[in-house]
Write an enzyme that holds these catalytic residues in place. Structure first.
Site, PDB file in Angstrom:
ATOM      1  N   HIS A  20      44.045  -7.003  32.266  1.00  0.00           N
ATOM      2  CA  HIS A  20      44.006  -6.383  31.039  1.00  0.00           C
ATOM      3  C   HIS A  20      42.522  -5.685  31.371  1.00  0.00           C
ATOM      4  O   HIS A  20      41.486  -6.024  31.804  1.00  0.00           O
ATOM      5  CB  HIS A  20      43.448  -7.394  29.879  1.00  0.00           C
ATOM      6  CG  HIS A  20      43.342  -6.656  28.549  1.00  0.00           C
ATOM      7  ND1 HIS A  20      42.411  -7.040  27.510  1.00  0.00           N
ATOM      8  CD2 HIS A  20      43.915  -5.499  28.112  1.00  0.00           C
ATOM      9  CE1 HIS A  20      42.654  -6.226  26.424  1.00  0.00           C
ATOM     10  NE2 HIS A  20      43.339  -5.364  26.854  1.00  0.00           N
ATOM     11  N   ASP A  28      45.654  14.839  40.823  1.00  0.00           N
ATOM     12  CA  ASP A  28      46.084  15.960  41.398  1.00  0.00           C
ATOM     13  C   ASP A  28      45.807  16.038  42.795  1.00  0.00           C
ATOM     14  O   ASP A  28      45.074  15.060  43.380  1.00  0.00           O
ATOM     15  CB  ASP A  28      45.834  17.380  40.756  1.00  0.00           C
ATOM     16  CG  ASP A  28      44.140  17.526  40.573  1.00  0.00           C
ATOM     17  OD1 ASP A  28      43.386  17.154  41.445  1.00  0.00           O
ATOM     18  OD2 ASP A  28      43.656  18.104  39.704  1.00  0.00           O
ATOM     19  N   HIS A  99      34.356  16.287  33.426  1.00  0.00           N
ATOM     20  CA  HIS A  99      35.160  15.969  34.902  1.00  0.00           C
ATOM     21  C   HIS A  99      34.169  15.354  35.850  1.00  0.00           C
ATOM     22  O   HIS A  99      34.622  14.254  36.720  1.00  0.00           O
ATOM     23  CB  HIS A  99      35.253  17.466  35.367  1.00  0.00           C
ATOM     24  CG  HIS A  99      36.462  17.094  36.430  1.00  0.00           C
ATOM     25  ND1 HIS A  99      37.574  16.541  36.610  1.00  0.00           N
ATOM     26  CD2 HIS A  99      36.143  17.651  37.975  1.00  0.00           C
ATOM     27  CE1 HIS A  99      38.055  16.572  37.731  1.00  0.00           C
ATOM     28  NE2 HIS A  99      37.256  17.235  38.536  1.00  0.00           N
ATOM     29  N   TYR A 121      42.697  19.968  36.545  1.00  0.00           N
ATOM     30  CA  TYR A 121      42.363  18.667  35.833  1.00  0.00           C
ATOM     31  C   TYR A 121      43.601  17.853  35.555  1.00  0.00           C
ATOM     32  O   TYR A 121      43.490  17.104  34.591  1.00  0.00           O
ATOM     33  CB  TYR A 121      41.678  19.091  34.494  1.00  0.00           C
ATOM     34  CG  TYR A 121      40.361  19.857  34.802  1.00  0.00           C
ATOM     35  CD1 TYR A 121      39.348  19.253  35.393  1.00  0.00           C
ATOM     36  CD2 TYR A 121      40.473  21.340  34.716  1.00  0.00           C
ATOM     37  CE1 TYR A 121      38.091  19.762  35.633  1.00  0.00           C
ATOM     38  CE2 TYR A 121      39.350  22.022  35.135  1.00  0.00           C
ATOM     39  CZ  TYR A 121      38.041  21.280  35.491  1.00  0.00           C
ATOM     40  OH  TYR A 121      36.727  21.813  35.886  1.00  0.00           O
ATOM     41  N   ASN A 123      44.876  14.927  35.830  1.00  0.00           N
ATOM     42  CA  ASN A 123      44.132  13.614  36.329  1.00  0.00           C
ATOM     43  C   ASN A 123      44.134  12.741  35.256  1.00  0.00           C
ATOM     44  O   ASN A 123      43.887  13.287  33.845  1.00  0.00           O
ATOM     45  CB  ASN A 123      42.835  13.714  37.055  1.00  0.00           C
ATOM     46  CG  ASN A 123      42.594  14.732  38.116  1.00  0.00           C
ATOM     47  OD1 ASN A 123      43.243  14.611  39.009  1.00  0.00           O
ATOM     48  ND2 ASN A 123      42.000  15.747  37.785  1.00  0.00           N
TER      49      ASN A 123
END
Length: 132
Positions: A20, A28, A99, A121, A123
């Site tokens: 958990h 990418d 980012h 981006y 990801n």
């Protein structure tokens, strides 16, 4: 963990060991992988395999309660952003970070799965939920 269509033994092994709140990153082809984090490199060439195809397959097996995205995806790659969100609906919490912070957080992932995706981006950090 739910055993399904996933054939990649490395990804399946990581998922089977996740508890958990543990994290798995799908990225990418340009996302850096921090030292010490397992890299599962699926990239064959630009665009192969596609990010969403890999994400969909992982979601067949991994229960996700929260995702983390780079806030830049909303403006730079809005179609990919919407495609990612459509996989989760309202049942999953979505957090946005810059980012650079996203890249730092990948250091806490059990692994980073590298795709051939070239969309900026594309990801996501998947935070494991529980099936009960």
């Amino acid at each position: 963990m739910r055993k399904t269509v996933l054939l990649n033994s490395e990804i399946s092994s990581v998922i089977s060991r996740m508890g958990h709140t543990d994290m798995l990153t799908v990225g990418d082809c340009g996302l850096p992988v921090p030292d010490g984090v397992q890299r599962i490199d699926l990239a064959l060439k630009k665009g192969v395999p596609r990010f969403l195809e890999v994400l969909d397959t992982i979601l067949e097996e991994l229960c996700v309660e929260r995702i983390i995205l780079a806030e830049e995806i909303r403006t730079v790659s809005p179609e990919m952003h919407e495609a990612i969100l459509s996989r989760f609906g309202e049942r999953v919490q979505v957090d946005y970070v810059p980012h650079e912070e996203f890249k730092r957080r990948t250091a806490s992932s059990k692994a980073v799965v590298r795709t051939g995706e070239c969309t900026s981006y594309a990801n996501v950090i998947l935070c494991s939920g529980v099936t009960f």
